[in-house]
Design an enzyme around this catalytic site. Structure first.
Site, short mmCIF file in Angstrom:
data_model
loop_
_atom_site.label_atom_id
_atom_site.label_comp_id
_atom_site.label_asym_id
_atom_site.label_seq_id
_atom_site.Cartn_x
_atom_site.Cartn_y
_atom_site.Cartn_z
CE1 TYR A 27 -3.73 -2.62 4.79
CE2 TYR A 27 -3.48 -0.28 4.40
CZ TYR A 27 -3.67 -1.56 3.92
OH TYR A 27 -3.80 -1.77 2.57
CB SER A 68 -0.83 0.00 1.29
OG SER A 68 -1.56 1.20 1.43
N1 LIG Z 1 -8.46 -1.09 -2.02
C1 LIG Z 1 -7.56 -0.24 -1.61
O1 LIG Z 1 -7.81 0.98 -1.56
C2 LIG Z 1 -6.18 -0.73 -1.24
C3 LIG Z 1 -5.21 0.24 -0.99
C4 LIG Z 1 -3.93 -0.18 -0.65
C5 LIG Z 1 -3.65 -1.53 -0.56
N2 LIG Z 1 -4.61 -2.46 -0.80
C6 LIG Z 1 -4.26 -3.87 -0.67
O2 LIG Z 1 -4.75 -4.60 -1.74
C7 LIG Z 1 -4.92 -5.97 -1.36
C8 LIG Z 1 -6.27 -6.47 -1.85
O3 LIG Z 1 -7.30 -5.81 -1.15
P1 LIG Z 1 -8.66 -5.32 -1.85
O4 LIG Z 1 -8.61 -3.85 -1.90
O5 LIG Z 1 -8.92 -6.09 -3.06
O6 LIG Z 1 -9.71 -5.67 -0.67
P2 LIG Z 1 -10.84 -6.81 -0.56
O7 LIG Z 1 -11.30 -6.77 0.86
O8 LIG Z 1 -11.86 -6.63 -1.62
O9 LIG Z 1 -10.03 -8.15 -0.85
C9 LIG Z 1 -9.14 -8.72 0.10
C10 LIG Z 1 -8.87 -10.16 -0.25
O10 LIG Z 1 -8.01 -10.73 0.77
C11 LIG Z 1 -8.61 -11.91 1.26
N3 LIG Z 1 -8.30 -12.14 2.68
C12 LIG Z 1 -8.56 -11.32 3.73
N4 LIG Z 1 -8.19 -11.92 4.87
C13 LIG Z 1 -7.69 -13.13 4.55
C14 LIG Z 1 -7.16 -14.23 5.29
N5 LIG Z 1 -7.11 -14.21 6.63
N6 LIG Z 1 -6.74 -15.33 4.62
C15 LIG Z 1 -6.82 -15.38 3.27
N7 LIG Z 1 -7.32 -14.39 2.50
C16 LIG Z 1 -7.75 -13.29 3.14
C17 LIG Z 1 -10.13 -11.66 1.10
O11 LIG Z 1 -10.85 -12.88 1.15
C18 LIG Z 1 -10.14 -11.02 -0.27
O12 LIG Z 1 -10.04 -12.00 -1.28
C19 LIG Z 1 -4.75 -5.99 0.16
O13 LIG Z 1 -3.48 -6.49 0.50
C20 LIG Z 1 -4.87 -4.53 0.56
O14 LIG Z 1 -4.17 -4.22 1.74
C21 LIG Z 1 -5.88 -2.07 -1.14
#
Ligand SMILES: NC(=O)c1ccc[n+]([C@@H]2O[C@H](COP(=O)([O-])OP(=O)(O)OC[C@H]3O[C@@H](n4cnc5c(N)ncnc54)[C@H](O)[C@@H]3O)[C@@H](O)[C@H]2O)c1
Length: 262
Positions: free
Chosen positions: A152, A139
């Protein structure tokens, strides 16, 4: 670059991981989709092209003691793994003073230890093959911090420390490391974020909703992977924080104080 490769994606059941799975399924590669919920992984698989070349492997990143077994299963599907995309994770929204230490622990277990344990369990396979690519989604909060996201930010910063060391230690094994640092992407991340008592926020925040659409984000992410970049910062104006942190850290501090929203 992706054609014929075996690519393993964590967090494939939603958001960025789901969009990534669908985009890569058009690239004639073999995919392994992981997250906790098997039914959601099967749904994503069914919505992908070439679903015959896709396997699902549900597991919980919090169970970081049992990753050897998961890795053996993953390798057994297609006989090898070429790339692991460490995308699964959760976020947090609460002030430090109101956040139970159990929340910090959970974030470290899922976002940091789960990802590190999985990567370490796969590392001998990459070393043996003299080839492999770890792609880890952290992130912008892994490069600089913001209020309400201390657990986080801690976990995501730690991933940079670990993977920068891995990149240096395995140059001779032809192992690549790409760190992907998203800004805001319109996914379920804030709904699933933990608040101070460990329950879910259950709310979409405005910044996330106004972020990049996952499909656009993934297009840029795949370009960065193809170029084997060390790090890529993908978002809208918020990516400027990277350069402010490096050259004008006190200005960044003031900007974040003014603009940070809960
Ligand atoms: N969306 C944003 O704004 C953003 C910003 C910065 C970083 N990220 C990062 O992107 C990545 C994906 O997140 P996203 O935005 O698609 O969110 P999301 O919540 O839609 O998806 C998260 C995914 O991680 C899986 N997950 C969560 N906990 C888990 C566990 N204990 N075991 C196995 N799988 C698990 C969920 O099932 C899901 O498939 C993450 O690492 C998040 O930190 C997202």
């Amino acid at each position: 670059m992706f054609r014929g490769k075996v690519i393993w994606i964590t967090g494939a059941s939603s958001g960025i991981g789901e969009a990534l799975s669908k985009a890569l399924s058009k690239e004639h590669c073999n995919l392994i989709l992981s997250a906790r919920r098997e039914n959601e992984l099967k749904r994503v698989k069914d919505e992908c092209d070439n679903s015959g070349n896709i396997r699902v492997l549900p597991f919980d990143l919090a169970n970081y003691q049992s990753m050897d077994e998961i890795v053996s299963k993953a390798i057994s599907f297609f006989g090898k793994i070429d790339m692991l995309i460490n995308n699964g994770g959760i976020s947090q929204r609460s002030l430090i003073i109101e956040t139970a230490i159990s929340v910090d622990k959970k974030l470290m277990e899922i976002d940091y230890l789960g990802t590190v344990a999985l990567s370490k369990a796969l590392l001998p396979h990459f070393i043996e093959n003299k080839s492999g690519h770890f792609v880890t989604v952290t992130s912008l909060m892994g490069k600089f911090s913001s209020p309400y996201r201390s657990s986080y930010c801690g976990a995501k910063h730690a991933l940079h420390g670990f993977f920068d060391a891995l990149r240096l230690e395995h140059v001779q094994d032809n192992i690549k490391v790409t760190m992907i640092c998203p800004g805001f992407v319109n996914t379920n991340i804030s709904r699933n974020a933990l608040i101070g008592d460990g329950t879910k926020l259950n709310k979409q925040d405005n910044a996330t909703q106004n972020g990049l659409e996952p499909e656009i984000f993934v297009e840029r992410m795949l370009k960065a992977i193809k170029k084997q970049k060390f790090e890529a910062y993908i978002g809208k104006g918020e990516t400027k924080g990277i350069y402010l942190k490096r050259f004008f850290p006190k200005l960044l501090h003031r900007v974040i104080l003014k603009s940070a929203v809960r």
